[in-house]
Motif scaffolding. Structure first.
Motif, short mmCIF file in Angstrom:
data_model
loop_
_atom_site.label_atom_id
_atom_site.label_comp_id
_atom_site.label_asym_id
_atom_site.label_seq_id
_atom_site.Cartn_x
_atom_site.Cartn_y
_atom_site.Cartn_z
N PHE A 32 0.87 -1.17 0.00
CA PHE A 32 0.00 0.00 0.00
C PHE A 32 0.90 1.22 0.00
N GLU A 34 0.93 5.17 0.75
CA GLU A 34 0.15 6.19 1.44
C GLU A 34 0.85 7.53 1.31
N ARG A 86 -4.51 6.19 -0.04
CA ARG A 86 -3.93 4.86 0.18
C ARG A 86 -4.17 4.07 -1.09
N THR A 138 3.51 -1.30 3.87
CA THR A 138 3.09 0.08 3.63
C THR A 138 4.31 0.91 3.27
#
Length: 168
Positions: A32, A34, A86, A138
């Motif tokens: 992901f 972000e 995101r 992330t």
């Protein structure tokens, strides 16, 4: 012989389950990305105390081959009410250059793309591989901002404060 058939069927069934598990795993995002989009009201090309989070802005993540430059992966997203996005990313992009770019502002009063100095191409490069020691899935992109056409009058005070804070 019947025992051998049972073992073979059990093995084949387990193999099918493992394959289905692999398909299900590959369908879920591997990473992901972000980040944040803001309105830069002082045209300074960096976040300051007057910068405003931008809800509803559109961003795009693109990964390109290092040598040929061909796009290998692309996904778009939109910021929430706090200016945060995101983006789900499929696959490992070890040998690729991946960057988040601004696509569209949600505010007509703040839709200029920075074109001064270091911000001539507002992008944020991210590393999307699990082969470099970064833990977790992330990845954080640097903030990106659209600019107002004319800086707000109170920006001069912000710049003065910044200059006063410098210890040379």
């Amino acid at each position: 012989m019947a025992r051998l058939t049972q073992v073979a069927l059990l093995f084949a069934g387990l193999l099918c389950l493992m394959c289905l598990s692999g398909i299900a795993h590959s369908a879920s995002p591997q990473f992901f990305v972000e980040g944040k989009v803001y309105c830069e009201v002082c045209r300074a090309n960096f976040i300051n105390k007057l910068s405003e989070p931008m809800a509803g802005a559109k961003v795009r993540l693109e990964c390109r081959e290092e040598e040929a430059g061909s796009i290998t992966y692309s996904v778009e997203g939109e910021t929430n009410d706090q200016g945060l996005y995101r983006l789900p990313v499929q696959g490992d992009h070890d040998e690729e250059i991946c960057e988040v770019t601004l696509v569209k502002s949600s505010r007509p009063d703040c839709d200029d793309l920075p074109d001064e100095g270091w911000a001539q191409k507002p992008v944020s490069r991210v590393t999307l591989t699990s082969h470099n020691g970064i833990q977790g899935n992330t990845r954080n992109a640097n903030p990106l901002g659209f600019a107002k056409k004319v800086a707000l009058p109170q920006c001069s005070e912000v710049f003065k404060e910044l200059a006063d804070d410098q210890d040379f």
